[in-house]
Design an enzyme around this catalytic site. Structure first.
Site, mmCIF file in Angstrom:
data_model
loop_
_atom_site.group_PDB
_atom_site.id
_atom_site.type_symbol
_atom_site.label_atom_id
_atom_site.label_comp_id
_atom_site.label_asym_id
_atom_site.label_seq_id
_atom_site.Cartn_x
_atom_site.Cartn_y
_atom_site.Cartn_z
ATOM 1 N N HIS A 16 0.844 -1.374 0.068
ATOM 2 C CA HIS A 16 0.173 -0.094 0.116
ATOM 3 C C HIS A 16 0.886 1.141 0.064
ATOM 4 O O HIS A 16 1.244 1.877 1.132
ATOM 5 C CB HIS A 16 -0.929 0.067 1.162
ATOM 6 N N HIS A 18 1.516 4.746 -2.510
ATOM 7 C CA HIS A 18 1.068 5.528 -3.441
ATOM 8 C C HIS A 18 2.171 6.408 -4.026
ATOM 9 O O HIS A 18 3.062 7.039 -3.264
ATOM 10 C CB HIS A 18 0.147 6.758 -3.166
ATOM 11 N N HIS A 196 -9.448 1.042 -1.488
ATOM 12 C CA HIS A 196 -9.310 1.826 -0.164
ATOM 13 C C HIS A 196 -10.870 1.810 0.480
ATOM 14 O O HIS A 196 -11.801 2.100 -0.339
ATOM 15 C CB HIS A 196 -8.855 3.088 -0.309
ATOM 16 N N GLU A 199 -11.637 3.441 5.671
ATOM 17 C CA GLU A 199 -10.467 4.497 6.342
ATOM 18 C C GLU A 199 -10.959 5.382 7.011
ATOM 19 O O GLU A 199 -11.242 5.754 8.102
ATOM 20 C CB GLU A 199 -9.378 4.965 5.070
ATOM 21 N N ASP A 277 1.659 3.802 2.923
ATOM 22 C CA ASP A 277 0.785 4.924 2.273
ATOM 23 C C ASP A 277 1.431 6.149 1.552
ATOM 24 O O ASP A 277 1.446 5.816 0.300
ATOM 25 C CB ASP A 277 -0.253 5.180 3.300
ATOM 26 N N ASP A 278 1.593 6.999 2.126
ATOM 27 C CA ASP A 278 2.324 8.245 1.428
ATOM 28 C C ASP A 278 3.278 8.644 2.431
ATOM 29 O O ASP A 278 3.366 9.940 3.069
ATOM 30 C CB ASP A 278 1.308 9.339 1.565
HETATM 31 N N1 HPA Z 1 -6.474 7.425 1.054
HETATM 32 C C1 HPA Z 1 -7.271 7.595 -0.046
HETATM 33 N N2 HPA Z 1 -6.645 8.297 -1.131
HETATM 34 C C2 HPA Z 1 -5.399 8.416 -1.031
HETATM 35 C C3 HPA Z 1 -4.727 8.109 0.136
HETATM 36 C C4 HPA Z 1 -5.354 7.453 1.079
HETATM 37 O O1 HPA Z 1 -4.703 7.310 2.577
HETATM 38 N N3 HPA Z 1 -3.201 8.215 -0.302
HETATM 39 C C5 HPA Z 1 -3.473 8.873 -1.465
HETATM 40 N N4 HPA Z 1 -4.480 8.917 -1.948
HETATM 41 ZN ZN ZN Z 2 -3.566 4.857 0.207
#
Ligand code: HPA
Ligand code: ZN
Length: 339
Positions: A16, A18, A196, A199, A277-278
């Site tokens: 996971h 991006h 996703h 969340e 994630d990021d």
């Molecule tokens: N959630 C949804 N979209 C996203 C995320 C995330 O954590 N990171 C980059 N796009």
């Molecule tokens: Zn994500």
């Protein structure tokens, strides 16, 4: 954060991630300068100081702004290569990276420019760093179904490079059901799905991702725990969850790491993996996420090995490579005295 030598060397997959979320401020400024694009910040420090988010949307606004400076194939190559070089030293042996083509095609950047740049870096990572890879194309859920269909169409010439489709961006108000037909089309083409869900969105979105999008993994999935029947279903079916603790903290999905639901997920028998994630925006790469859960959720080294094993089990790997990586993990655990 100090990373233990054990976590540093632990063989793992990141599922996971991006790629646009690995855009470190220094590289963002360098690429902006060479493309003669203005960033609305005077310096790297000023940009970093803007990374204070109270929810997913706060983050997404800055995330989309950052990716605006990516224009050429070289830009996408440099972004991806910077990530691979960094995690190559962190025990990462396989990556499945998300990219957001609509974040680029909407600005007039060709689909081919994006995927060619990313792909060239991934191939270099495989040959020079022995990191295997898969590419997952995400649809932006705040855009409409037609836009997603057009994106799937644009991807067709690159069909052999797309391991799966995903669904990301603003979750609330954009349920998986909005994309049932697009995911059905992808399935017809033989492309598996992830999404996703849960969340910020409710447990119902997780159920929709399973029932309507037929996903192979749930990205995040935290809020599934609010529904006991759903939790039991996820556990019984061995549905993998790609959990991202530092992301959850920075986007206020959890109040603090001591209250992260990971222990409850393990207790419920869910198949969890740990991911970043990021990472450029959330204060840590995959190893920082492992370390954070060791420190705050009290995970033992044996549990970290189990989670790393899950990351290989849940990956879209061919069976030969999966076995190689699982054997590597078993040897590492044995050498480290973890059983
Ligand atoms: N959630 C949804 N979209 C996203 C995320 C995330 O954590 N990171 C980059 N796009
Ligand atoms: Zn994500």
């Amino acid at each position: 954060m100090n990373i233990s030598p054990f976590i540093q060397g632990l063989p793992k997959a990141e599922l996971h991630l991006h790629i646009e979320g690995t855009f470190e401020p220094e590289l963002m400024f360098a690429i902006a300068a060479r493309n003669h694009v203005e960033l609305p910040y005077a310096s790297v420090d000023e940009l970093r100081a803007a990374y204070e988010f109270s929810n997913l949307q706060d983050f997404l606004d800055i995330y989309y702004q950052g990716m605006n400076v990516l224009v050429t194939r070289e830009d996408f190559f440099d972004l991806t290569w910077a990530y691979l070089e960094r995690v190559g030293g962190q025990g990462v042996r396989h990556v499945e990276i998300f990219f957001d083509p609509q974040g680029h095609t909407s600005r007039g950047v060709a689909f081919g420019t994006v995927i060619d740049g990313i792909w060239a870096a991934l191939e270099k990572g495989a040959s020079e760093l022995d990191i295997s890879f898969r590419l997952i194309m995400c649809f932006l859920r705040h855009l409409d179904e037609d836009d997603a269909f057009a994106t799937l169409e644009a991807a067709l010439p690159y069909r052999d490079r797309i391991a799966a489709v995903g669904l990301d961006s603003s979750e609330k108000g954009h349920p998986p059901s909005k994309f049932t037909r697009v995911f059905a089309k992808a399935r017809e083409l033989g492309i598996p799905a992830v999404a996703h869900a849960g969340e910020e969105g409710p447990p119902e979105y997780v159920a929709e991702a399973l029932d309507l999008l037929k996903v192979k993994r749930i990205d995040h999935g935290n809020r599934a725990l609010e529904d006991t029947d759903l939790t039991v279903r996820l556990a019984k079916t061995g549905m993998p969850l790609t959990v991202c603790p530092l992301s959850n903290l920075r986007l206020c999905v959890v109040e603090d790491l001591d209250r992260h639901p990971l222990p409850a997920m393990l207790e419920a028998g869910l198949m969890v993996t740990l991911n970043s994630d990021d990472p450029a925006f959330f204060g840590g790469y995959v190893n920082e996420n492992y370390q954070a859960m060791k420190d705050h959720a009290g995970l033992s080294d044996a549990q970290l090995v189990e989670i790393a094993g899950n990351s290989f089990q849940a990956a879209f790997l061919d069976e030969a490579r999966r076995k190689t990586l699982l054997d590597e993990l078993a040897a590492y655990a044995a050498k480290s005295g973890v059983r």
